[in-house]
Enzyme design. Structure first.
Site, PDB file in Angstrom:
ATOM      1  N   ASP A  93       0.868  -1.163   0.000  1.00 17.88           N
ATOM      2  CA  ASP A  93       0.000   0.000   0.000  1.00 17.88           C
ATOM      3  C   ASP A  93       0.915   1.226   0.000  1.00 17.88           C
ATOM      4  OD1 ASP A  93      -2.962   1.033   1.902  1.00 17.88           O
ATOM      5  OD2 ASP A  93      -2.106   1.691  -0.006  1.00 17.88           O
ATOM      6  N   SER A  94       0.361   2.380  -0.450  1.00 15.25           N
ATOM      7  CA  SER A  94       1.234   3.516  -0.804  1.00 15.25           C
ATOM      8  C   SER A  94       1.482   4.493   0.338  1.00 15.25           C
ATOM      9  CB  SER A  94       0.589   4.296  -1.956  1.00 15.25           C
ATOM     10  OG  SER A  94      -0.757   4.581  -1.611  1.00 15.25           O
ATOM     11  N   GLY A  96      -0.702   6.645   1.925  1.00 19.60           N
ATOM     12  CA  GLY A  96      -1.657   7.723   2.173  1.00 19.60           C
ATOM     13  C   GLY A  96      -2.586   7.406   3.331  1.00 19.60           C
ATOM     14  N   ASP A 267      -7.994  -7.202   1.047  1.00 15.21           N
ATOM     15  CA  ASP A 267      -7.015  -7.314   2.134  1.00 15.21           C
ATOM     16  C   ASP A 267      -7.662  -6.800   3.410  1.00 15.21           C
ATOM     17  OD1 ASP A 267      -6.513  -4.225   1.570  1.00 15.21           O
ATOM     18  OD2 ASP A 267      -5.585  -4.744   3.506  1.00 15.21           O
ATOM     19  N   CYS A 307      -7.781 -27.040   9.847  1.00 13.10           N
ATOM     20  CA  CYS A 307      -6.482 -26.357   9.959  1.00 13.10           C
ATOM     21  C   CYS A 307      -5.628 -26.982  11.054  1.00 13.10           C
ATOM     22  CB  CYS A 307      -6.689 -24.863  10.221  1.00 13.10           C
ATOM     23  SG  CYS A 307      -6.941 -24.406  11.948  1.00 13.10           S
ATOM     24  N   CYS A 310      -7.118 -26.532  14.614  1.00 14.44           N
ATOM     25  CA  CYS A 310      -8.316 -27.330  14.921  1.00 14.44           C
ATOM     26  C   CYS A 310      -8.022 -28.822  14.898  1.00 14.44           C
ATOM     27  CB  CYS A 310      -9.426 -26.985  13.938  1.00 14.44           C
ATOM     28  SG  CYS A 310      -9.957 -25.281  14.131  1.00 14.44           S
ATOM     29  N   HIS A 336      -5.631 -20.203  12.540  1.00 13.78           N
ATOM     30  CA  HIS A 336      -7.025 -20.595  12.260  1.00 13.78           C
ATOM     31  C   HIS A 336      -7.778 -19.523  11.476  1.00 13.78           C
ATOM     32  CE1 HIS A 336     -11.118 -21.976  12.534  1.00 13.78           C
ATOM     33  NE2 HIS A 336     -11.416 -20.744  12.950  1.00 13.78           N
TER      34      HIS A 336
HETATM   35  N1  LIG Z   1      -3.967   3.711  -0.212  1.00 17.38           N
HETATM   36  C1  LIG Z   1      -5.161   3.432   0.393  1.00 17.38           C
HETATM   37  N2  LIG Z   1      -5.215   2.454   1.332  1.00 17.38           N
HETATM   38  C2  LIG Z   1      -6.422   2.190   1.950  1.00 17.38           C
HETATM   39  C3  LIG Z   1      -6.461   1.229   2.979  1.00 17.38           C
HETATM   40  C4  LIG Z   1      -7.676   1.002   3.632  1.00 17.38           C
HETATM   41  N3  LIG Z   1      -7.978   0.182   4.698  1.00 17.38           N
HETATM   42  C5  LIG Z   1      -9.292   0.429   4.938  1.00 17.38           C
HETATM   43  N4  LIG Z   1      -9.997  -0.120   5.918  1.00 17.38           N
HETATM   44  C6  LIG Z   1      -9.388  -0.960   6.938  1.00 17.38           C
HETATM   45  C7  LIG Z   1     -10.361  -0.856   8.074  1.00 17.38           C
HETATM   46  C8  LIG Z   1     -10.066  -1.792   9.180  1.00 17.38           C
HETATM   47  C9  LIG Z   1      -9.134  -1.444  10.170  1.00 17.38           C
HETATM   48  C10 LIG Z   1      -8.907  -2.319  11.244  1.00 17.38           C
HETATM   49  C11 LIG Z   1      -9.618  -3.529  11.340  1.00 17.38           C
HETATM   50  C12 LIG Z   1      -9.339  -4.431  12.477  1.00 17.38           C
HETATM   51  C13 LIG Z   1     -10.553  -4.685  13.380  1.00 17.38           C
HETATM   52  O1  LIG Z   1     -11.114  -3.515  13.774  1.00 17.38           O
HETATM   53  C14 LIG Z   1     -10.546  -3.866  10.340  1.00 17.38           C
HETATM   54  C15 LIG Z   1     -10.776  -2.986   9.256  1.00 17.38           C
HETATM   55  N5  LIG Z   1      -9.835   1.297   4.063  1.00 17.38           N
HETATM   56  C16 LIG Z   1      -8.839   1.701   3.245  1.00 17.38           C
HETATM   57  C17 LIG Z   1      -8.808   2.649   2.210  1.00 17.38           C
HETATM   58  C18 LIG Z   1      -7.589   2.906   1.576  1.00 17.38           C
HETATM   59  C19 LIG Z   1      -7.480   3.919   0.562  1.00 17.38           C
HETATM   60  O2  LIG Z   1      -8.464   4.595   0.180  1.00 17.38           O
HETATM   61  N6  LIG Z   1      -6.267   4.143   0.015  1.00 17.38           N
HETATM   62 ZN   LIG Z   2      -9.200 -24.122  12.299  1.00 19.19          ZN
END
Ligand SMILES: Nc1nc2cc3nc(NCCc4ccc(CCO)cc4)[nH]c3cc2c(=O)[nH]1
Ligand SMILES: [Zn+2]
Length: 373
Positions: A93-94, A96, A267, A307, A310, A336
């Site tokens: 990822d970049s 930002g 991801d 897995c 388990c 898991h």
């Molecule tokens: N460059 C770039 N990278 C991103 C990464 C991101 N990651 C998210 N969401 C992750 C949210 C997220 C964070 C933590 C957890 C753990 C449990 O709470 C789960 C989801 N939205 C995103 C948007 C962007 C985006 O526009 N641009």
């Molecule tokens: Zn398992």
């Protein structure tokens, strides 16, 4: 060409696609879930274990590796694949999003983003050119353009100005792309929750012909139905012969409903993050192993799961380790959870092949629970 996308088939029941992304470090079967290895490791899991889990690609972060150990160290090590001993594909990822979600005191301008390191408060600056220089040093197979992920909620005018700057930044990333033969640069569609701005961002970026397109600006606290609205109006504007990557999305329900809408790559830190506090994803929904009711439960975490965790350990033992803050407990819940999502995606790909993804989704929700995340 650094990567090519092979569309194998489109599901007759939905907009889901079965595909393969061919990269210099191997093939990614899609729809795919990418485990997150932010600081050059998928926390507590070795590359050999990731191969046993059959992860095809992992994600690392420009921001984190820039501030520690520094991208020059990784370059001197021969790149991220060598540094972390992972010879399959890597996406970076970049930066930002991470700058905005991690560091305080940041200033955004046309040039780039000025911010303070969340480690030692050093004043730092990342521009599109800098983000490309770092990812070039890391040697990832897929690089992300430097973008701004607008906060949620955000005013229409702010989101419009922001997406237009993100488009200009994407042009600057393309212009400073040193090794397009070895590394694929994906653009990131922004536009907040506004359909016309999403359309504008998609059209501006697809006119520049990138090898793949991500949908950013989601999974930022918005209700799920808003996210799906954005997918419904954005995905159709993306080329069918390129991968589509939905950033930051990784709950079981979103992987299913995102695949149904034609997303190819996902991801999320979710499976590894929640594992560290003992929360696990099972076929019957979420199971928090710390719960006292598991103290004398000598059955497997998930009776339906094959897995390593388990197959060899009981709920009582895993609960004991998590309560005792033993690292091996976190390894077992992480193994898991990663297996659970990677297995889910294997079943999604099988269901697309057999044109029954909608049936598979409905069966899955019956046991997993619709409102789980
Ligand atoms: N460059 C770039 N990278 C991103 C990464 C991101 N990651 C998210 N969401 C992750 C949210 C997220 C964070 C933590 C957890 C753990 C449990 O709470 C789960 C989801 N939205 C995103 C948007 C962007 C985006 O526009 N641009
Ligand atoms: Zn398992």
């Amino acid at each position: 060409m650094a990567i090519t996308y092979e569309l194998i088939k489109t599901c007759k029941q939905t907009g889901a696609r079965l595909g393969r992304v061919h990269t210099p470090h191997g093939v990614i079967e899609t729809p795919a879930f990418m485990p997150v290895g932010t600081q050059a490791t998928v926390k507590t899991i070795s590359p050999e274990e990731l191969k046993t889990l059959d992860a095809h690609i992992i994600l690392s972060n420009t921001y984190h590796l820039f501030i520690r150990p520094g991208h020059e160290i990784v370059r001197q090590a021969g790149g991220l694949h060598k540094f972390m001993n992972w010879d399959r594909p890597i996406l970076t990822d970049s930066g930002g999003f991470q700058v905005f979600s991690l560091s305080n005191m940041r200033k955004i301008s046309e040039e780039g983003v000025e911010f303070r390191s969340h480690l030692n408060g050093d004043k730092l600056f990342i521009s599109p050119e800098k983000a490309m220089e770092i990812q070039n040093a890391l040697g990832s197979d897929i690089m992300m353009a430097f973008d701004e992920c607008a906060p949620y909620p955000a005013e229409y005018d702010y989101v419009k100005k922001s997406l237009e700057r993100t488009t200009r930044w994407a042009e600057r990333c393309l212009a400073s792309h040193a090794r397009p033969q070895d590394q694929a640069l994906f653009a990131i569609v922004q536009g907040g929750m506004y359909e016309d701005l999403r359309r504008q961002s998609a059209l501006e970026l697809t006119s520049m012909d990138f090898p793949g397109y991500a949908i950013g600006g989601l999974s930022v606290g918005e209700p799920k139905d808003l996210m799906y609205n954005v997918l419904d109006c954005t995905v159709p504007l993306l080329p069918t012969n390129k991968p589509r990557y939905l950033m930051g999305v990784g709950s079981p329900d979103a992987l299913l409903d995102g695949s149904i809408r034609g997303i190819d790559m996902f991801d999320c830190v979710l499976p590894t993050r929640i594992a560290r506090n003992g929360t696990t994803m099972t076929s019957q929904g979420r199971l928090v192993i710390r719960n006292a009711k598991f103290a004398d439960d000598f059955g497997p975490l998930d009776p339906e799961c094959s897995c390593y965790t388990c197959t060899n350990y009981s709920r009582a033992y895993i609960r004991h380790l998590i309560k005792a803050d033993e690292t091996f407990g976190i390894r077992l819940t992480t193994i898991h959870n990663l297996h659970f999502l990677l297995e889910l995606m294997r079943n999604v790909r099988k269901a697309i092949m057999e044109d029954r993804l909608l049936d598979f989704r409905n069966e899955f929700f019956e046991t997993y629970g619709l409102n789980e995340s």
